[in-house]
Every structure is written in structure tokens, then in C-alpha cells.
Design an enzyme around this catalytic site. Structure first.
Site, PDB file in Angstrom:
ATOM      1  N   CYS A  64       0.875  -1.178   0.000  1.00 27.45           N
ATOM      2  CA  CYS A  64       0.000   0.000   0.000  1.00 27.45           C
ATOM      3  C   CYS A  64       0.908   1.222   0.000  1.00 27.45           C
ATOM      4  O   CYS A  64       2.098   1.106  -0.309  1.00 27.45           O
ATOM      5  CB  CYS A  64      -0.999  -0.029   1.149  1.00 27.45           C
ATOM      6  SG  CYS A  64      -0.299   0.025   2.806  1.00 27.45           S
ATOM      7  N   HIS A  97      14.310 -15.363  11.502  1.00 30.77           N
ATOM      8  CA  HIS A  97      13.935 -15.374  12.920  1.00 30.77           C
ATOM      9  C   HIS A  97      12.439 -15.530  13.151  1.00 30.77           C
ATOM     10  O   HIS A  97      12.030 -16.223  14.074  1.00 30.77           O
ATOM     11  CB  HIS A  97      14.381 -14.068  13.595  1.00 30.77           C
ATOM     12  CG  HIS A  97      15.865 -13.912  13.669  1.00 30.77           C
ATOM     13  ND1 HIS A  97      16.480 -13.080  14.569  1.00 30.77           N
ATOM     14  CD2 HIS A  97      16.872 -14.477  12.944  1.00 30.77           C
ATOM     15  CE1 HIS A  97      17.796 -13.141  14.402  1.00 30.77           C
ATOM     16  NE2 HIS A  97      18.056 -13.976  13.418  1.00 30.77           N
ATOM     17  N   HIS A 133      14.019 -19.919  17.866  1.00 32.73           N
ATOM     18  CA  HIS A 133      13.078 -19.218  16.985  1.00 32.73           C
ATOM     19  C   HIS A 133      11.762 -19.991  16.879  1.00 32.73           C
ATOM     20  O   HIS A 133      10.682 -19.397  16.897  1.00 32.73           O
ATOM     21  CB  HIS A 133      13.697 -19.002  15.610  1.00 32.73           C
ATOM     22  CG  HIS A 133      14.883 -18.097  15.633  1.00 32.73           C
ATOM     23  ND1 HIS A 133      14.875 -16.889  16.286  1.00 32.73           N
ATOM     24  CD2 HIS A 133      16.134 -18.230  15.120  1.00 32.73           C
ATOM     25  CE1 HIS A 133      16.050 -16.314  16.170  1.00 32.73           C
ATOM     26  NE2 HIS A 133      16.840 -17.101  15.473  1.00 32.73           N
TER      27      HIS A 133
HETATM   28  C1  RB5 Z   1      -4.025   5.335   0.864  1.00 34.25           C
HETATM   29  O1  RB5 Z   1      -4.065   6.700   0.663  1.00 34.25           O
HETATM   30  C2  RB5 Z   1      -3.117   4.993   2.035  1.00 34.25           C
HETATM   31  O2  RB5 Z   1      -3.726   5.363   3.219  1.00 34.25           O
HETATM   32  C3  RB5 Z   1      -2.797   3.516   2.035  1.00 34.25           C
HETATM   33  O3  RB5 Z   1      -2.173   3.171   0.834  1.00 34.25           O
HETATM   34  C4  RB5 Z   1      -1.880   3.008   3.100  1.00 34.25           C
HETATM   35  O4  RB5 Z   1      -0.725   3.767   3.185  1.00 34.25           O
HETATM   36  C5  RB5 Z   1      -2.485   2.763   4.406  1.00 34.25           C
HETATM   37  O5  RB5 Z   1      -1.815   2.307   5.358  1.00 34.25           O
END
Ligand code: RB5
Length: 142
Positions: A64, A97, A133
Site C-alpha cells: 500500500c 527469525h 526461533h
Molecule cells: C491510501 O491513501 C493509504 O492510506 C494507504 O495506501 C496506506 O498507506 C495505508 O496504510
């Protein structure tokens, strides 16, 4: 099989990861999203993480904007050990780990070149299998 997922913020980097996995001859399944249109990361992160937890895929790569949101989502699913890595040392250490089964990255944090090196490090580093581990990982599931 590697489970992949992203939101709009990670879509372009996920496409680069897909090309890289193809070059390496590695199988993958893309659980979305499928464009740069704004969307909600939990939907796609959950699908890919469940595929790993259910054994459909051996491991996963979630992307993300920061790598944080998808990491939080994935780690709520039993059996998932997701690690946010923006350097190769962490990617190797979390495999050795923590026996991490999901790598998460933030496309707004690192460039494509480093991200692909992190992917390679994560995929190519085996779990150390050492007793300490194994013991600690068992305690995570308690
Ligand atoms: C999207 O704008 C952003 O919030 C998402 O990609 C991410 O970084 C969330 O954790």
C-alpha cells in the site's frame, strides 16, 4: 504460489513485482486491486492473507502507500506473520527469525529498485529452524 495484493497506492509497484516474479519464473496470484482508482486496502489485503493462512499460497507480498495498513490487516489473521520491510537486512532477518509468511512494503516510501531487492531477499532467505526461533514463533500463536 505467491499471493499478491495492493491498494491504489501500491498498484504500480505491484505491477513491477509481477514482472519481476515472471522474470524469475515464479507463480503468483493477484488478489487485487486492479487499477490506480482509489480503493480500500483491507479488502485486498484480507483476500491475499487468507490465501496464505489457508495454504493456497506459500507466502504473500502486500503493498500500500506506507505498507502499514496492509501489515495491520494481515497480522489480524491467525497464522499470518506479516513483516513491514524497507531494507534487505529486515527482510532476511524476518524470514530467518520470525518465519514471516507475508512481506509488506510502502510504495510511497521506497523506490522500485530497492523494493525488488527486498522481494528477492525475502523469497530467497530460508527460516533458520533454530529451536529458540521455533519456540518464540509458537508463543506468538498462544
Ligand atoms: C491510501 O491513501 C493509504 O492510506 C494507504 O495506501 C496506506 O498507506 C495505508 O496504510
Amino acid at each position: 504460489m505467491i499471493a499478491l495484493a495492493s491498494d491504489h497506492g501500491g498498484y504500480v509497484l505491484k505491477q513491477a513485482v509481477i514482472e519481476h516474479l515472471k522474470e524469475r519464473g515464479m507463480g503468483y496470484k493477484d488478489y487485487g486491486c486492479y487499477s490506480e482508482e482509489s480503493c480500500d486496502y483491507p479488502e485486498f489485503a484480507k483476500k491475499a492473507a487468507h490465501a496464505v493462512a489457508d495454504g493456497e499460497c506459500e507466502c504473500g507480498i502486500l503493498i500500500c502507500g506506507t505498507g502499514i495498513g496492509v501489515c495491520i490487516v494481515a497480522n489480524k489473521i491467525k497464522g499470518i506473520r506479516a513483516a513491514l520491510c524497507h531494507d534487505c537486512f529486515s527482510a532476511a532477518a524476518t524470514r530467518e527469525h520470525n518465519h514471516a509468511n507475508i512481506l509488506t512494503m510502502g510504495a510511497r516510501v521506497i523506490g522500485t529498485g530497492l523494493a525488488l531487492k527486498i522481494v528477492d531477499t525475502f523469497l530467497d532467505t530460508p527460516f533458520s529452524d533454530e529451536e529458540r526461533h521455533l519456540r518464540r514463533i509458537a508463543q506468538i500463536e498462544d
